[in-house]
Enzyme design. Sequence first.
Site: not given
Ligand code: GTP
Ligand code: SPV
Ligand code: MN
Length: 605
Positions: A219, A228, A248, A270, A299, A388
């Site tokens: 995964y 990471k 990050h 995350s 990221d 994802r």
């Molecule tokens: P990783 O890839 O895990 O590092 O995560 P990331 O920080 O890129 O997260 P991502 O932007 O994919 O958001 C994850 C979740 O947060 C999703 O379900 C989005 O819909 C929610 N989300 C993102 N931005 C907002 C926001 O401004 N408001 C709310 N309420 N939810 C949000």
């Molecule tokens: C996170 O978990 O912060 C990610 C997904 O961006 S992973 O590549 O699985 O770490």
């Molecule tokens: Mn991440």
Amino acid sequence: MNAVTPLHDTDPARGSRLEALNRWVEEVAALTRPERIHWCDGSQAEYDALLARMQADGTLSPLNRETHPNCWLHRSDPDDVARVEHLTFVCTRERDDAGPNNHWMAPTEAHAKIDALFEGCMRGRTLYVVPYCMGPIDSPLARCGVEITDSPYVVANMRIMTRMGAAALARIEREGAARGERTDTFVKGLHSLGELDPERRFIMHFPEELAIKSYGSGYGGNALLGKKCHALRIASWQARQEGWLAEHMLIVGIENPQGETHYIAAAFPSACGKTNLAMLIPPERYREADWKVWTVGDDICWMRPGEDGRLWAINPEAGFFGVAPGTSARSNPNALATIARDTIFTNVAVTDDNQPWWEGLDDRVPALDWQGRPYDPANGPAAHPNSRFTVSAKQCPTYSPHAEDPQGVPISAIVFGGRRASLVPLVFEARDWTHGVLVGAAMASETTAAAAGKTGVVRRDPMAMKPFCGYHFGDYFAHWLSFDKPGAKLPKIFHVNWFRKDADGRFLWPGFSENLRVLEWIIGRVEGRAEGVQTPIGVLPDTTDLYLGGLPLEAINLERLLSLDHGDWVVELKGFAVHLEGYGARLPRELSEEHMRISADLLHS
Ligand code: GTP
Ligand code: SPV
Ligand code: MN
């Protein structure tokens, strides 16, 4: 794939011009006993052959070709759906170098433990040698690695997420030759799916050897070792020694109507909104006024001081491994456009006409859930909450024309943020760099499905690096503080919270595209234009300092979003003090002093 084509004119088992690399591949092969060795060149033909092989063995299945050309579904093992922090180790000679923020194992013990698992594990399988470059191939800030894996899914994902193949190998050979055949110019990552048994799974890092060993998971962050493991855990260690930062963070460019672009780097834990902020599409009024948003990365951010004293940043990745649930035409149309073709989906549901589907996408009812079972709400969400997509950054309509500039982009502001249902206001600005480092160190956020374990629990996640910092957090904070020196033109530091809720559990702030209003205030502060109010925790906008034109104001409680409860903050800072004590003697004195100053201010205001 019929025959595995050797990609070099030499013996495929010894496929590079770098002896040290060939020797390592031979050693690994002697340990793992693969049936074949394939040196990846990163070509389209190789990729197509990999996809065909995975389709044949069921690792991937094609999605609806009309609606999603060249898109694929991968269903992982149901016990292998997220990062496993409890099985992730930093193996330094001195235990204290890994810090209380990491699980530690002595390097000799760790090697012995995991090598026992690797023994003979690739029998009947192909060993892929995957040379990759993190960062634009011609960038002085980029770094290379080689991942050895027995997972074609990992190879395919690495081709999307990194600059993988011949060009990376050429750079590795060049850098190796320049260093007189020493191996320590590239990171050596060894990965095997093993038996996918959670009881036989480890993700181990040896920063002193520039090495990673990962066993038993296919995964994302456990298996795509460039991400990471290399670009954060190993790179953060190197960055400390060499005077740069591996974070990050997303990187986004905000272009104002005058055509000036400010780049912002933002660290959210995350699944807390990095991809969404990086791909933001401005609200209508901003679009009309000609604001534009440019995606550089979603990221990871590597940044270092340039000759002009500013911090210059690159995105070491070439693709997005983004969270599917919640992605919709309303929340992130840009992501939807990006993943309309040539995308690998992992653990999403499908509709009856074989389109990928996840919670929050639209109101269709899926046919099969992420495990391929007929959808039944009694089994939980149709798509896994950490499902994802993997897609090339080049497919993003707003991919910045400067995203691949070798020198990177200059950073005007650093933004920290977390998922906090209460307490933390929409936005505030740190007074100076030291205060900003404290604000980052004080980050806390509700846990999400990105890592195995309970979700929705508030935990400390300094700089969103709790799972990713490859060394002692006390040293890490000291390293951050060290950037504040004569001649430095450091970015201003801010903190945001899109996730504050009202008494009924509804988000107080509409978020997503409307977050640009907050970024506009941030840029205004950077340029010295925007107003704000001094408080003990930093500078907050007044309700009139944010542009709110076009928002349904009656539906937004801005007073609440920007409110500061001194009593609750005193409690928060007391909890944070206990956390800081955990770092012991390595905690920089400046941070404790800053903490005491703010606590005193809160009590006296
Ligand atoms: P990783 O890839 O895990 O590092 O995560 P990331 O920080 O890129 O997260 P991502 O932007 O994919 O958001 C994850 C979740 O947060 C999703 O379900 C989005 O819909 C929610 N989300 C993102 N931005 C907002 C926001 O401004 N408001 C709310 N309420 N939810 C949000
Ligand atoms: C996170 O978990 O912060 C990610 C997904 O961006 S992973 O590549 O699985 O770490
Ligand atoms: Mn991440």
